[in-house]
Enzyme design. Sequence first.
Site, PDB file in Angstrom:
ATOM      1  CB  SER A   1       3.958  54.496 141.330  1.00  0.00           C
ATOM      2  OG  SER A   1       3.804  55.507 142.316  1.00  0.00           O
TER       3      SER A   1
ATOM      4  CD  GLU B   1      -6.892  50.448 146.547  1.00  0.00           C
ATOM      5  OE1 GLU B   1      -6.724  49.232 146.713  1.00  0.00           O
ATOM      6  OE2 GLU B   1      -6.295  51.317 147.211  1.00  0.00           O
TER       7      GLU B   1
ATOM      8  CG  HIS C   1      -0.590  55.089 143.271  1.00  0.00           C
ATOM      9  ND1 HIS C   1      -0.476  54.615 144.554  1.00  0.00           N
ATOM     10  CD2 HIS C   1       0.672  55.251 142.806  1.00  0.00           C
ATOM     11  CE1 HIS C   1       0.808  54.472 144.859  1.00  0.00           C
ATOM     12  NE2 HIS C   1       1.517  54.865 143.816  1.00  0.00           N
TER      13      HIS C   1
END
Length: 405
Positions: A173, A338, A345
């Site tokens: 990812s 976030e 990430h």
Amino acid sequence: MPLSSALALALAASVPAAPPAIDIDLVGKAPEEMPVYRPGGNGIEKRDASGGFLYSIALPEGTYRVTLTLGDKRGAGRTTVKAESRRLFLRDVVTRRGQTVKRSFLVDVRDARLPAQPANAPRFGRTVLLDERDLASFSWDDKLTLEFLGQPRVSAIHIEAATAPRLFLAGDSTVADQYSEPFASWGQMLPAMLDDRVIVANHAKSGATMKSFIAQLRFSKLLTQVREGDWLFIQFGHNDQKAEWPMTYLDPALTYPAYLRSYVAEARRRGVHPVLVTSPERRNFDAAGKIKDTLGAYTEAVRKVAAEEKVPLIDLNRDSIAIMQALGPEVSPRAFAENGKDRTHNDNYGAWLFAAAIARQVREKIPELAPYVTVRDFDPTHPPLPDAVTIAPSLQLEENKPEGS
């Protein structure tokens, strides 16, 4: 006719002819005046109130040069362009009212189909194993999707088949094309760090390990795409180290380096140049303000295999630590999704920093690729602050946290 000549002719006959060039005239058209996309044609997939829009063109699997005429008479523009699943190509191209400029880039388009196996060969699936997110994305379909963002002004789109060196990416990812905001990866930003003479083909997958990348036939798909002279960047580790995933866990002393060597060997057998990349570190600071090491044995294994196999090493782990420590515990959360709640990430800013670190090492360590790198003077120990690296956000799609951690 010699057998080798007959085989060459047969293989040539099996390669589909390149599609004809496509020209799309959008002069003076606002997004609401453009045609709606229909299968087999071209048109708007999605637009929003800010003026941003997704424009798709039906195309078969292949590599293409996209030449855009940006700017028009309606007003000044500041156009950012992404392709497929949010791969960044052009950032903040400024045009005055009435001014037009041309910009081009190379993009990889693929579908999930695999070639049929010869008679009596072991049977596999006929397609890459895709999940719901893959199926909902723009990465595995029968069209090229362009995303125009910021204050876009687009007058024309020209698309033609192209052949050029390709950088294939295999990883997890932190490399993969993330399908929605606020997540992003260095693999999505890398095309913007290179010029229009090289292609980035990002096959990485969120949650992937070296075992799952093979089991889901993603490595098989990649290997059917490569040509002699291409490059394969290999970065795994975050998920391979998870002993709680027993079917895909790889021991850092035994199986992990063995799988790295197998990927390197598969590339070399095809005349493809392998490159090993150490995984970026997670953003965990200790009491002294230093980043904690959560990947040590795995990054050391990558460095060791690279040295023993004489493979170029891109040490992103080293540079990611330098970047995060330079930003410190207060600013570094702004490089992660976030608002820093996610410690693995990146968001667009963080992905840009990590991609710039990759590009810098490519220029320094791989002479054959150095001429393609456009980023200059990036220093991981003195990264630009968030306000200096603004990237227009993509149109809002369904928000899903990537698999893996």
